[in-house]
Design an enzyme around this catalytic site. Structure first.
Site, PDB file in Angstrom:
ATOM      1  N   GLU A 140      82.601  69.104 -12.952  1.00  0.00           N
ATOM      2  CA  GLU A 140      81.917  69.378 -14.170  1.00  0.00           C
ATOM      3  C   GLU A 140      81.901  70.880 -14.600  1.00  0.00           C
ATOM      4  O   GLU A 140      81.879  71.368 -15.742  1.00  0.00           O
ATOM      5  CB  GLU A 140      80.778  68.602 -14.509  1.00  0.00           C
ATOM      6  CG  GLU A 140      80.756  67.254 -14.294  1.00  0.00           C
ATOM      7  CD  GLU A 140      81.406  66.619 -15.848  1.00  0.00           C
ATOM      8  OE1 GLU A 140      81.825  67.709 -16.784  1.00  0.00           O
ATOM      9  OE2 GLU A 140      81.366  65.471 -16.303  1.00  0.00           O
ATOM     10  N   VAL A 167      85.839  64.597 -10.814  1.00  0.00           N
ATOM     11  CA  VAL A 167      85.835  65.493 -11.927  1.00  0.00           C
ATOM     12  C   VAL A 167      84.985  66.436 -11.350  1.00  0.00           C
ATOM     13  O   VAL A 167      83.800  66.469 -10.616  1.00  0.00           O
ATOM     14  CB  VAL A 167      84.873  64.757 -13.065  1.00  0.00           C
ATOM     15  CG1 VAL A 167      84.476  65.788 -14.055  1.00  0.00           C
ATOM     16  CG2 VAL A 167      85.816  63.982 -13.868  1.00  0.00           C
ATOM     17  N   LYS A 173      74.142  74.534 -13.110  1.00  0.00           N
ATOM     18  CA  LYS A 173      74.133  74.495 -11.514  1.00  0.00           C
ATOM     19  C   LYS A 173      75.708  74.608 -11.191  1.00  0.00           C
ATOM     20  O   LYS A 173      76.176  74.938  -9.927  1.00  0.00           O
ATOM     21  CB  LYS A 173      73.387  73.624 -10.703  1.00  0.00           C
ATOM     22  CG  LYS A 173      73.365  72.239 -11.017  1.00  0.00           C
ATOM     23  CD  LYS A 173      74.297  71.414 -10.156  1.00  0.00           C
ATOM     24  CE  LYS A 173      74.336  70.030 -10.141  1.00  0.00           C
ATOM     25  NZ  LYS A 173      75.541  69.322  -9.397  1.00  0.00           N
ATOM     26  N   THR A 181      74.435  71.648  -4.342  1.00  0.00           N
ATOM     27  CA  THR A 181      75.714  71.622  -4.808  1.00  0.00           C
ATOM     28  C   THR A 181      76.611  73.249  -4.499  1.00  0.00           C
ATOM     29  O   THR A 181      77.725  73.119  -4.474  1.00  0.00           O
ATOM     30  CB  THR A 181      75.715  71.589  -6.301  1.00  0.00           C
ATOM     31  OG1 THR A 181      74.876  70.653  -6.827  1.00  0.00           O
ATOM     32  CG2 THR A 181      77.137  71.571  -6.922  1.00  0.00           C
ATOM     33  N   ARG A 210      85.341  50.118 -15.690  1.00  0.00           N
ATOM     34  CA  ARG A 210      86.128  50.160 -16.833  1.00  0.00           C
ATOM     35  C   ARG A 210      87.554  49.439 -16.710  1.00  0.00           C
ATOM     36  O   ARG A 210      87.862  48.606 -17.552  1.00  0.00           O
ATOM     37  CB  ARG A 210      86.191  51.413 -17.256  1.00  0.00           C
ATOM     38  CG  ARG A 210      86.804  51.411 -18.659  1.00  0.00           C
ATOM     39  CD  ARG A 210      87.211  53.082 -18.920  1.00  0.00           C
ATOM     40  NE  ARG A 210      85.995  53.973 -18.732  1.00  0.00           N
ATOM     41  CZ  ARG A 210      85.452  54.031 -19.828  1.00  0.00           C
ATOM     42  NH1 ARG A 210      85.738  53.903 -20.989  1.00  0.00           N
ATOM     43  NH2 ARG A 210      84.381  54.949 -19.716  1.00  0.00           N
ATOM     44  N   LYS A 232      76.141  64.881 -15.850  1.00  0.00           N
ATOM     45  CA  LYS A 232      75.632  66.519 -16.017  1.00  0.00           C
ATOM     46  C   LYS A 232      76.845  67.150 -16.715  1.00  0.00           C
ATOM     47  O   LYS A 232      77.752  67.399 -16.016  1.00  0.00           O
ATOM     48  CB  LYS A 232      75.169  66.955 -14.508  1.00  0.00           C
ATOM     49  CG  LYS A 232      74.133  65.999 -13.757  1.00  0.00           C
ATOM     50  CD  LYS A 232      73.938  66.514 -12.283  1.00  0.00           C
ATOM     51  CE  LYS A 232      73.144  65.772 -11.691  1.00  0.00           C
ATOM     52  NZ  LYS A 232      72.992  66.091 -10.240  1.00  0.00           N
ATOM     53  N   ARG A 277      81.914  69.231  -5.006  1.00  0.00           N
ATOM     54  CA  ARG A 277      83.400  69.488  -5.440  1.00  0.00           C
ATOM     55  C   ARG A 277      83.557  70.875  -6.269  1.00  0.00           C
ATOM     56  O   ARG A 277      84.436  71.173  -5.972  1.00  0.00           O
ATOM     57  CB  ARG A 277      83.605  68.105  -6.552  1.00  0.00           C
ATOM     58  CG  ARG A 277      83.709  66.718  -5.953  1.00  0.00           C
ATOM     59  CD  ARG A 277      84.158  65.772  -7.136  1.00  0.00           C
ATOM     60  NE  ARG A 277      83.323  65.503  -8.053  1.00  0.00           N
ATOM     61  CZ  ARG A 277      82.259  64.860  -8.177  1.00  0.00           C
ATOM     62  NH1 ARG A 277      82.272  63.745  -7.125  1.00  0.00           N
ATOM     63  NH2 ARG A 277      81.500  64.447  -9.089  1.00  0.00           N
ATOM     64  N   TRP A 324      79.408  57.972  -7.693  1.00  0.00           N
ATOM     65  CA  TRP A 324      78.096  58.043  -8.045  1.00  0.00           C
ATOM     66  C   TRP A 324      77.398  56.795  -8.614  1.00  0.00           C
ATOM     67  O   TRP A 324      76.483  56.316  -8.232  1.00  0.00           O
ATOM     68  CB  TRP A 324      77.631  59.208  -9.035  1.00  0.00           C
ATOM     69  CG  TRP A 324      76.304  59.581  -9.281  1.00  0.00           C
ATOM     70  CD1 TRP A 324      75.480  59.984 -10.514  1.00  0.00           C
ATOM     71  CD2 TRP A 324      74.859  59.369  -8.444  1.00  0.00           C
ATOM     72  NE1 TRP A 324      74.076  60.028 -10.296  1.00  0.00           N
ATOM     73  CE2 TRP A 324      73.829  59.638  -9.071  1.00  0.00           C
ATOM     74  CE3 TRP A 324      74.896  58.861  -7.093  1.00  0.00           C
ATOM     75  CZ2 TRP A 324      72.673  59.895  -8.443  1.00  0.00           C
ATOM     76  CZ3 TRP A 324      73.599  59.012  -6.307  1.00  0.00           C
ATOM     77  CH2 TRP A 324      72.609  59.320  -7.263  1.00  0.00           C
ATOM     78  N   GLY A 353      69.073  65.484 -10.295  1.00  0.00           N
ATOM     79  CA  GLY A 353      68.656  65.987  -9.035  1.00  0.00           C
ATOM     80  C   GLY A 353      69.649  66.111  -7.943  1.00  0.00           C
ATOM     81  O   GLY A 353      70.804  65.661  -8.115  1.00  0.00           O
TER      82      GLY A 353
END
Length: 332
Positions: A279, A277, A189, A246, A32, A105, A253, A12, A134
């Site tokens: 979430e 990930v 969500k 989603t 990173r 999120k 995912r 993202w 969003g």
């Protein structure tokens, strides 16, 4: 035309950096991992997270945080929730002063904090900040396809200014002062997307999918308003929009987790194969805890949590929802 720093070179963060580099004079992307930054610079693409998209020459990639912060007018924190606190501490140590917007999120594991609570704990409540949320698949944004998002902050003036700064090209940015509602919509969500994935994996049909999405939105709204969000937020981009994408999109995912659970795969195996990930698997327990704490009825959340914790098989969870007593239909 502004100088923007995107902090986090996952899918993202990379996608937003690519999109913004098309319309801003200076966009820097911080990774990173120094080896990842070097590999991206050499290959001209993010082979690990977004290999399909070539990085524009106007997007610079580095692992040197001071270089990215220098001259930045806005910081976009693009780490997962699990990495947000560490990033904020790095920003504090670097004496960063630019306003910031986070893209993550969900809830922090163990503490159960939302992103804005983590920001307040680490930077204080005086920093200009907000959330960008969003319906947005990273690949489509990076490919330059149209996308509409909401930027929310408790400071309505900052939300409006930051939205105007990011708005342009194929990115349409709305603004809102309902930070709680936008964050709850974005977090819950993901749990509902797992439920819809299970439904589709069990081949329960499109009628069942539509019912789950609708009742899932009702659960999001009930919890969100109990925590102080505005009802209209959950009918907008950060609520219904993000949920629909989603729960139904093939790039989701969280939906994929539900599909694989329904097919009998173990959660640990599913997560190991994702490479990203999901979430919703981290948020489900915290959503269920908040629902109990605030006496909010969330049967879909409870069912998903039972499946993730191994207390119910996916098919048994679906039957449990179907066997519930009839209720008067209510959105809130």
């Amino acid at each position: 035309m502004s100088a923007i720093a995107v902090l986090g070179a996952g899918a993202w963060g990379t996608a937003l950096g690519v999109a913004l580099a098309r319309s801003h004079r200076q966009v820097k992307l911080w990774a990173r991992d120094a080896r990842q930054a070097e590999a991206m610079a050499q290959a001209g693409r993010n082979q690990r997270y977004l290999p399909e998209v070539k990085l524009p020459e106007t997007l610079s990639v580095t692992a040197q945080l001071p270089d990215v912060l220098d001259g930045a007018e806005l910081l976009l924190c693009a780490t997962p929730v699990a990495g947000l606190r560490d990033l904020l501490r790095r920003l504090r140590a670097a004496r960063a002063t630019a306003p910031l917007v986070w893209l993550c999120k969900g809830f922090e594991q163990d503490s159960g904090r939302l992103a804005h609570q983590i920001v307040e704990e680490e930077l204080g409540d005086g920093v200009a900040s907000g959330a960008l949320s969003g319906p947005s698949f990273a690949l489509e944004v990076a490919q330059g396809l149209p996308c509409a998002l909401t930027l929310a902050s408790r400071d309505a003036g900052f939300a409006r200014r930051a939205a105007a700064l990011l708005h342009g090209g194929r990115l349409r940015i709305y603004y809102s002062a309902d930070l709680i509602g936008v964050e709850i919509g974005g977090a819950v969500k993901n749990v509902m997307a797992i439920a819809v994935g299970i439904c589709d994996g069990l081949e329960l049909g499109q009628n069942a999918r539509a019912a789950l999405i609708t009742r899932g939105l009702a659960e999001i709204s009930r919890l969100g308003t109990a925590l102080g969000g505005r009802p209209e937020t959950f009918m907008g981009l950060a609520g219904a929009g993000d949920l629909i994408l989603t729960a139904t999109g093939d790039l989701s995912r969280n939906r994929r987790v539900g599909l694989e659970l329904a097919r009998g795969r173990e959660l640990t195996e599913i997560l190991a194969g994702l490479g990203h990930v999901a979430e919703g698997t981290r948020s489900a327990r915290e959503v269920a805890r908040l629902a109990s704490q605030h006496a909010v009825e969330m049967p879909i959340t409870e069912a998903v949590n039972s499946v993730l914790e191994g207390r119910l098989a996916p098919a048994a969870a679906a039957e449990l929802l179907l066997a519930r007593d009839p209720k008067r239909e209510a959105f809130s």
